[in-house]
Write a protein that holds these residues in place. Structure first.
Motif: not given
Length: 361
Positions: A202-203, A205, A207-209, A211-212
């Motif tokens: 979650l922390k 750094q 890409n959000t996609r 990471k999900v």
């Protein structure tokens, strides 16, 4: 010719051996292919092989051996209730069953240890000392408990020979208690290890996609916990019917799916590479459509710049790259395409398009 040794045709017809063989073969192919791709990515693409890769390779070998032994057990009664198994097969079945136990325990331990070493890769960049200690504690706990499980299964009977010759005199630990305890330990280790990286991811750094996607893959790993639970449920079924088919199958699924899911995050560079190749190919076709009548020199330049064999190294230079590392997004090394490079590519595209437009005029 019958598959089950010493079985009458009507008994053979009741056996679930085709399902067991099919499940073992499919899972073996899927699991081994995934580990093979993982090693290809590590060795050829990012050129960074870690201890987790060696552990995963050893876990794969254990899984393949165990799957083979499961198939071997079907020749001597696995897939049939205890009452229907040919008595002449008892010793041979017991030998194969006993031989498979340490490989099963080592296989499920392997992907858990590999995950812990993979977590160290992430924490090394973030210098989280406390988090590293937690990982070490979880890994040591898993190793000790699974080694303890192997020893319990090995010394379950006294004398040990009774494990492979059930009819000789001796005593054995209660199977139900033994399997319940081992299943509970496996479930606890699964829950701890598969949920362990989520606070860190979650922390981190990235890409959000992505990471999900990584978090989702680790959560899917909890499917192995469900397999352990289903395996535990089958213990009571064995006491009623003596049919251990589903107990063995759920164990096989747990190990192979665990190895498969653990290797998936390592394939991210491979997926990114093919995604970038597809985008590059689409971009090249678009440029060709706009400037079909441009000069051979211009077309050659566009082809080189969009074929994936070159990468843009700066405002005025084009750098040759023979390594796939330069054209994939490498999570391990934090390589990303900068916004400046994207702007340069777009400007070059617009410039070529303008030149081609003039040639039509």
């Amino acid at each position: 010719m019958t598959w089950v040794e010493n079985a009458r045709p009507e008994i053979e017809a009741e056996s679930q051996w085709p399902m067991i063989v099919a499940v073992c073969v499919v899972l073996t192919v899927a699991m081994a292919s995934t580990v093979g791709l993982r090693l290809y990515v590590r060795i050829r693409m990012i050129k960074s092989v870690g201890i987790d890769d060696y552990v995963m390779l050893a876990s794969m070998v254990c899984a393949i051996i165990y799957n083979g032994l499961c198939i071997g057990q079907t020749k001597y009664g696995l897939g049939l209730p205890l009452a229907d198994r040919p008595p002449a097969n008892l010793n041979k079945y017991s030998e194969i069953n006993f031989a498979g136990r340490p490989f099963y325990m080592a296989g499920i331990l392997g992907f858990k240890v590999a995950l812990c070493f993979a977590y160290f890769r992430i924490t090394n960049r973030n210098s989280r000392v406390a988090y590293k200690r937690v990982i070490w504690a979880c890994m040591i706990f898993s190793i000790l408990t699974h080694i303890g499980g192997i020893l319990v299964l090995f010394f379950q009977c006294s004398p040990i020979r009774k494990s492979v010759r059930p009819r000789i005199a001796g005593k054995c630990l209660d199977n139900a208690i033994t399997f319940y305890v081992l299943a509970a330990i496996s479930i606890i280790c699964d829950l701890i290890i598969f949920l362990l990286p989520i606070p860190l991811l979650l922390k981190v750094q990235i890409n959000t996609r992505r990471k999900v996607a990584l978090i989702a893959i680790f959560l899917l790993g909890l499917f192995t916990t469900l397999c352990s639970i289903m395996r535990m449920v089958q213990i009571s079924v064995i006491y009623k019917t003596g049919n251990s088919t589903m107990l063995v199958l759920w164990g096989t699924i747990e190990m192979n799916v665990g190895i498969f899911l653990t290797s998936l995050p390592s394939l991210t560079p491979l997926f990114t590479y093919f995604s970038n190749k597809a985008k590059t190919s689409s971009y090249g076709m678009s440029s060709y459509g706009k400037g079909r009548s441009a000069s051979n020199t211009e077309n050659s330049a566009v082809s080189q710049q969009t074929s994936g064999n070159y990468v843009y190294g700066g405002p005025t230079t084009v750098e040759r790259s023979d390594s796939q590392e330069h054209i994939i997004s490498n999570t391990e090394k934090g390589m990303t395409i900068t916004k400046t490079t994207e702007i340069q590519v777009q400007r070059l595209h617009d410039s070529i398009g303008a030149t081609n437009h003039k040639s039509w005029s």
